[in-house]
Design an enzyme around this catalytic site. Structure first.
Site, PDB file in Angstrom:
ATOM      1  N   LYS A 179      41.809  23.096  65.571  1.00  0.00           N
ATOM      2  CA  LYS A 179      41.478  21.732  65.116  1.00  0.00           C
ATOM      3  C   LYS A 179      40.063  21.620  64.585  1.00  0.00           C
ATOM      4  CE  LYS A 179      45.125  19.113  67.257  1.00  0.00           C
ATOM      5  NZ  LYS A 179      45.551  18.289  68.389  1.00  0.00           N
ATOM      6  N   ARG A 199      49.183  23.683  73.778  1.00  0.00           N
ATOM      7  CA  ARG A 199      49.969  23.649  72.531  1.00  0.00           C
ATOM      8  C   ARG A 199      49.184  24.408  71.478  1.00  0.00           C
ATOM      9  NH1 ARG A 199      50.278  20.657  67.854  1.00  0.00           N
ATOM     10  NH2 ARG A 199      52.375  20.186  67.094  1.00  0.00           N
TER      11      ARG A 199
HETATM   12  C1  9MG Z   1      52.004  16.972  67.126  1.00  0.00           C
HETATM   13  N1  9MG Z   1      50.700  17.248  67.676  1.00  0.00           N
HETATM   14  C2  9MG Z   1      49.590  17.627  66.992  1.00  0.00           C
HETATM   15  N2  9MG Z   1      48.547  17.773  67.828  1.00  0.00           N
HETATM   16  C3  9MG Z   1      49.020  17.478  69.060  1.00  0.00           C
HETATM   17  C4  9MG Z   1      48.439  17.434  70.345  1.00  0.00           C
HETATM   18  O1  9MG Z   1      47.157  17.689  70.549  1.00  0.00           O
HETATM   19  N3  9MG Z   1      49.220  17.091  71.387  1.00  0.00           N
HETATM   20  C5  9MG Z   1      50.542  16.804  71.198  1.00  0.00           C
HETATM   21  N4  9MG Z   1      51.269  16.462  72.295  1.00  0.00           N
HETATM   22  N5  9MG Z   1      51.132  16.825  70.009  1.00  0.00           N
HETATM   23  C6  9MG Z   1      50.383  17.153  68.971  1.00  0.00           C
END
Ligand code: 9MG
Length: 396
Positions: free
Chosen positions: A341, A375
């Site tokens: 990010k 994630r």
């Molecule tokens: C879809 N998406 C993109 N970034 C995310 C994040 O940090 N958390 C979750 N739950 N979904 C995300």
């Protein structure tokens, strides 16, 4: 001489055992070796003053605003500090008081317990996630033309499936499939287009032994995805975008990831401001937990996610990572998505394709600060980072 960092009662017990303390002494002394600082947002001044007297009498402390002492303000924030032993004695005393103190006692008791425990396991489809034992890995599969880091790469079905198989082979526990980009300023995608992107991928993967989450804010997409074989809903609006979403989750009895976001993907990065970052996010979670409860979703199916990068400045994101553990008081598993990010890009001055090491650093810190699921795009690399961090952090 050494100075020890005793973060919880188990560690305190071990240190006392190492000294050769008597077993009964270990039980008595361990709660005196662990310190906690508890902040309450808004308490009636009259209740705060009683609580303060009680905590002072136990040798702890409770700080209020000046206005609470001279009763010029009706409400005050509170900072209660003391050992676990002092907190336990305080809780026992507050339970038999008036002025709303029994309710404060219950919240204190539950919050302190949640903070020191792993969340209960969640049964998802054929699997059970046992939190605390290791970090679970959610691999990202964006079936979109415009996602910030891999937009367009897996837009075709065969490319999406090849990537899914790579994520599985690399050791992902969950694959998060999304058909609408959530990057700042991204365009809304109509339901029929989102369905066209995600459903063929889910249908093709349903025979695989992998948990599938559907990354969507739309109830119609979530419902079709669950019918096609998805096991989890990842809703970046935490059940607020589509009023039918909570009902769908309740009907299918599936876990839901409740992510915090300020406003929506179009507007979220326009000067995000918080009164108190952690309290504001926590209040947001509490409201979403209530929306879920009203719709009939069991609390033990809910996962929280502070939404790294969603309506946050670099400073906000760093503070969230550093203070992630504070969310544990809610007693729910915590997920975080920092992968590639822009906060990492801004600090390291690197494009998304070169943010692997920066992501690994955030993963290690997040695990150290209590996260249960990460994630990520780069599953193989982050699985190693997580395994190494787990070995350090999750040992007794
Ligand atoms: C879809 N998406 C993109 N970034 C995310 C994040 O940090 N958390 C979750 N739950 N979904 C995300």
């Amino acid at each position: 001489m050494r100075i020890l960092e005793i973060k919880d009662e188990k560690r305190a017990q071990r240190e006392l055992q190492k000294l050769g303390a008597d077993p009964q002494g270990v039980t008595l002394m361990a709660p005196k070796a662990v310190f906690r600082a508890v902040r309450l947002k808004k308490v009636r001044s009259v209740s705060a003053n009683i609580l303060k007297q009680e905590m002072l009498s136990l040798g702890g402390e409770a700080a209020t605003s000046y206005g609470a002492i001279n009763l010029s303000s009706k409400y005050t924030p509170l900072l209660i500090t003391g050992t676990l032993k002092q907190f336990r004695q305080l809780i026992a005393k507050l339970k038999i008081h008036q002025f709303g103190l029994p309710r404060i006692a219950e919240t204190l008791e539950q919050s302190l317990k949640n903070y020191d425990q792993s969340p209960p396991p969640i049964k998802i489809g054929p699997r059970t996630l046992r939190f605390g034992q290791r970090t679970y890995i959610m691999g990202i599969l964006n079936v979109t033309p415009d996602s910030f880091s891999d937009g367009g790469k897996f837009h075709k079905l065969e490319d999406a499936l090849s990537q899914a198989h790579r994520l599985i082979a690399a050791g992902a526990d969950i694959i998060d499939i999304g058909g609408e980009s959530t990057r700042p300023g991204a365009k809304n995608v109509p339901v029929h287009e989102e369905l066209k992107r995600v459903i063929p991928v889910i249908s093709a993967l349903r025979k695989k032994k992998i948990l599938i989450s559907i990354d969507t804010r739309k109830a119609a997409v979530a419902e079709a995805a669950l019918s096609a074989g998805a096991h989890i809903i990842n809703d970046i609006s935490a059940l607020r975008h589509d009023p039918r979403m909570a009902k769908v989750a309740a009907k299918y009895k599936v876990p839901v990831i409740l992510m915090h976001m300020l406003k929506n993907p179009k507007t979220m990065q326009k000067n995000p401001v918080y009164k108190d970052l952690i309290f504001d996010i926590m209040t947001y979670f509490q409201e979403s937990l209530e929306i879920a409860g009203r719709a009939g979703i069991k609390e033990n199916r809910l996962i929280i996610d502070p939404g790294f990068g969603f309506g946050k400045t670099v400073e906000h994101n760093l503070e969230i990572l550093k203070r992630l553990k504070e969310f544990k008081v809610l007693g729910r598993p915590i997920l975080i998505g920092t992968s590639r990010k822009s906060t990492i890009g801004k600090i390291l001055s690197l494009p998304p394709s070169e943010r692997l090491m920066g992501t690994a650093a955030t993963v290690a810190i997040a695990i150290s600060n209590g996260v249960d699921i990460i994630r990520v795009h780069d599953v193989a690399a982050m699985k190693k980072a997580a395994k190494m961090t787990d070995a350090i952090v999750r040992r007794l």
